[in-house]
Every structure is written in C-alpha cells, then in structure tokens.
Motif scaffolding. Structure first.
Motif, PDB file in Angstrom:
ATOM      1  N   ILE A  44       0.842  -1.195   0.000  1.00 37.95           N
ATOM      2  CA  ILE A  44       0.000   0.000   0.000  1.00 37.95           C
ATOM      3  C   ILE A  44       0.876   1.244   0.000  1.00 37.95           C
ATOM      4  N   ASP A  45       1.929   1.242   0.805  1.00 30.45           N
ATOM      5  CA  ASP A  45       2.852   2.379   0.872  1.00 30.45           C
ATOM      6  C   ASP A  45       3.510   2.622  -0.485  1.00 30.45           C
ATOM      7  N   THR A  46       3.991   1.589  -1.121  1.00 31.09           N
ATOM      8  CA  THR A  46       4.630   1.717  -2.435  1.00 31.09           C
ATOM      9  C   THR A  46       3.633   2.215  -3.476  1.00 31.09           C
ATOM     10  N   ALA A  47       2.406   1.709  -3.429  1.00 30.43           N
ATOM     11  CA  ALA A  47       1.379   2.138  -4.384  1.00 30.43           C
ATOM     12  C   ALA A  47       1.046   3.617  -4.213  1.00 30.43           C
ATOM     13  N   LEU A  48       0.924   4.076  -2.968  1.00 30.36           N
ATOM     14  CA  LEU A  48       0.618   5.484  -2.718  1.00 30.36           C
ATOM     15  C   LEU A  48       1.759   6.387  -3.173  1.00 30.36           C
ATOM     16  N   LYS A  49       3.000   5.956  -2.939  1.00 28.33           N
ATOM     17  CA  LYS A  49       4.150   6.752  -3.375  1.00 28.33           C
ATOM     18  C   LYS A  49       4.238   6.803  -4.898  1.00 28.33           C
ATOM     19  N   SER A  50       4.011   5.684  -5.559  1.00 26.16           N
ATOM     20  CA  SER A  50       4.036   5.654  -7.030  1.00 26.16           C
ATOM     21  C   SER A  50       2.918   6.514  -7.607  1.00 26.16           C
ATOM     22  N   TYR A  51       1.754   6.424  -7.000  1.00 30.76           N
ATOM     23  CA  TYR A  51       0.599   7.203  -7.430  1.00 30.76           C
ATOM     24  C   TYR A  51       0.900   8.697  -7.352  1.00 30.76           C
ATOM     25  N   ALA A  52       1.495   9.132  -6.228  1.00 33.59           N
ATOM     26  CA  ALA A  52       1.824  10.550  -6.048  1.00 33.59           C
ATOM     27  C   ALA A  52       2.950  10.973  -6.987  1.00 33.59           C
ATOM     28  N   ARG A  53       3.947  10.117  -7.160  1.00 34.52           N
ATOM     29  CA  ARG A  53       5.090  10.432  -8.031  1.00 34.52           C
ATOM     30  C   ARG A  53       4.638  10.635  -9.471  1.00 34.52           C
ATOM     31  N   GLU A  54       3.651   9.879  -9.913  1.00 37.76           N
ATOM     32  CA  GLU A  54       3.147   9.991 -11.277  1.00 37.76           C
ATOM     33  C   GLU A  54       2.187  11.161 -11.448  1.00 37.76           C
ATOM     34  N   GLY A  55       1.811  11.814 -10.349  1.00 35.35           N
ATOM     35  CA  GLY A  55       0.923  12.969 -10.417  1.00 35.35           C
ATOM     36  C   GLY A  55      -0.500  12.623 -10.810  1.00 35.35           C
ATOM     37  N   ARG A  56      -0.965  11.480 -10.390  1.00 41.35           N
ATOM     38  CA  ARG A  56      -2.316  11.044 -10.745  1.00 41.35           C
ATOM     39  C   ARG A  56      -3.371  11.781  -9.925  1.00 41.35           C
ATOM     40  N   LEU A  57      -4.571  11.784 -10.485  1.00 45.39           N
ATOM     41  CA  LEU A  57      -5.712  12.384  -9.809  1.00 45.39           C
ATOM     42  C   LEU A  57      -6.766  11.317  -9.602  1.00 45.39           C
ATOM     43  N   PRO A  58      -7.581  11.382  -8.589  1.00 44.02           N
ATOM     44  CA  PRO A  58      -7.620  12.369  -7.508  1.00 44.02           C
ATOM     45  C   PRO A  58      -6.462  12.169  -6.531  1.00 44.02           C
ATOM     46  N   ILE A  59      -6.102  13.231  -5.841  1.00 45.81           N
ATOM     47  CA  ILE A  59      -5.015  13.181  -4.867  1.00 45.81           C
ATOM     48  C   ILE A  59      -5.481  12.347  -3.684  1.00 45.81           C
ATOM     49  N   LEU A  60      -4.664  11.370  -3.289  1.00 47.97           N
ATOM     50  CA  LEU A  60      -5.063  10.430  -2.245  1.00 47.97           C
ATOM     51  C   LEU A  60      -4.476  10.742  -0.877  1.00 47.97           C
ATOM     52  N   GLY A  61      -3.276  11.272  -0.824  1.00 48.14           N
ATOM     53  CA  GLY A  61      -2.589  11.440   0.451  1.00 48.14           C
ATOM     54  C   GLY A  61      -1.637  10.287   0.676  1.00 48.14           C
ATOM     55  N   SER A  62      -1.044  10.241   1.877  1.00 50.63           N
ATOM     56  CA  SER A  62      -0.037   9.208   2.126  1.00 50.63           C
ATOM     57  C   SER A  62      -0.261   8.446   3.428  1.00 50.63           C
ATOM     58  N   ASP A  63      -1.418   8.574   4.038  1.00 49.34           N
ATOM     59  CA  ASP A  63      -1.702   7.891   5.295  1.00 49.34           C
ATOM     60  C   ASP A  63      -2.103   6.441   5.015  1.00 49.34           C
ATOM     61  N   LEU A  64      -1.247   5.511   5.419  1.00 51.68           N
ATOM     62  CA  LEU A  64      -1.502   4.089   5.161  1.00 51.68           C
ATOM     63  C   LEU A  64      -2.769   3.582   5.831  1.00 51.68           C
ATOM     64  N   ASP A  65      -3.090   4.144   6.994  1.00 49.53           N
ATOM     65  CA  ASP A  65      -4.250   3.675   7.756  1.00 49.53           C
ATOM     66  C   ASP A  65      -5.571   4.058   7.096  1.00 49.53           C
ATOM     67  N   SER A  66      -5.530   4.922   6.081  1.00 45.01           N
ATOM     68  CA  SER A  66      -6.753   5.366   5.416  1.00 45.01           C
ATOM     69  C   SER A  66      -7.132   4.502   4.225  1.00 45.01           C
ATOM     70  N   PHE A  67      -6.337   3.457   3.936  1.00 44.59           N
ATOM     71  CA  PHE A  67      -6.564   2.673   2.737  1.00 44.59           C
ATOM     72  C   PHE A  67      -6.634   1.183   3.039  1.00 44.59           C
ATOM     73  N   MET A  68      -7.353   0.478   2.161  1.00 43.41           N
ATOM     74  CA  MET A  68      -7.475  -0.974   2.242  1.00 43.41           C
ATOM     75  C   MET A  68      -7.124  -1.548   0.874  1.00 43.41           C
ATOM     76  N   LEU A  69      -6.484  -2.699   0.887  1.00 41.74           N
ATOM     77  CA  LEU A  69      -6.147  -3.384  -0.352  1.00 41.74           C
ATOM     78  C   LEU A  69      -7.055  -4.602  -0.480  1.00 41.74           C
TER      79      LEU A  69
END
Length: 138
Positions: A44-69
């Motif tokens: 989840i951490d790697t996915a959020l970092k890749s998502y932010a690095r690519e500049g994708r929308l909508p902006i998700l944030g980086s809090d791991l506890d806010s997401f489920m896989l």
C-alpha cells in the motif's frame, strides 16, 4: 503504521513478481515489482508513493491507515496489512479508501459520515451498480 525497510546492501530473498494495483477513480492501474514476502502494508505504501510520483488524480494522500487493499478475485474482505502479499496468490489488486467515521456526539459511538457515503463509494458498490445497468434494445 511502522514498516520494516530492507537495506540496499542485503540480497533480496524470495521470488519477485509484477503486480497491478487499481485505484478507484484513477485512469489506470499502477504496476510495480514486489517481493513475495513483503507485507500488504508495504505494498500500500509503495502504491501510494508511485501514485503521487506519477501525479495522478484524484489526490489520495499518504496515510496508510486510510486505505485498504482488496483482491477482487478471492473475496470481498480487505487484506490484512500484516499478511505477506505472496500468500494471496494473485497479482491484481484494488486500493480503496476506508470509509471515514466521526464520533456520534450523543452516544459516543461511531457512525459513517454522510460526506463519505456521498463522495466515495467502495468498489463493491460500483461493481454492483454497473451490473444493474439495463441495456435497452431498439
């Protein structure tokens, strides 16, 4: 959530494989290589970092506890953050935000926020709605 990071000098143990993580509302999946012994939380951490690095929308944030896989093939339950990603046996996943809760002032319990229900649905709701679309023939 505290994650263990391997040092770069240490050899990688175990098999590595390519996974796809689809984020609800995003243009397409994120693909990256993981070690089969990595924890779901690290994925989840790697996915959020890749998502932010690519500049994708909508902006998700980086809090791991806010997401489920989720693994859409194996069931509707979210994967535990402490299981290894290789134990699931699949390579396609869905990343969803957890429903936001707010403290109920009267009872002290938790209830789902009306904004969370309106703005962000789960992939299961979206999937069920898409199955219920009726195609009319001419």
């Amino acid at each position: 959530m505290l994650l263990y990071k391997q040092k770069k000098n240490q050899p990688v143990k175990g098999n590595r494989f390519l996974i796809s993580v689809t984020v609800i509302g995003s243009a397409g999946p994120i693909r990256f290589v993981v070690n089969e012994e990595e924890l779901v939380a690290a994925v989840i951490d790697t996915a959020l970092k890749s998502y932010a690095r690519e500049g994708r929308l909508p902006i998700l944030g980086s809090d791991l506890d806010s997401f489920m896989l989720y693994c859409p093939i194996s069931g509707t339950e979210a994967l535990s953050p402490w299981t290894s990603i290789g134990s699931v046996g699949v390579r396609n996943f869905m990343l969803c935000k957890k429903p936001q809760t707010e403290k109920d002032v009267d009872g002290g319990g938790e209830k789902a926020s009306p904004m969370a229900r309106k703005g962000s649905g789960s992939w299961k709701t979206w999937f069920n709605k898409s199955l219920n679309l009726k195609i009319s023939s001419h």
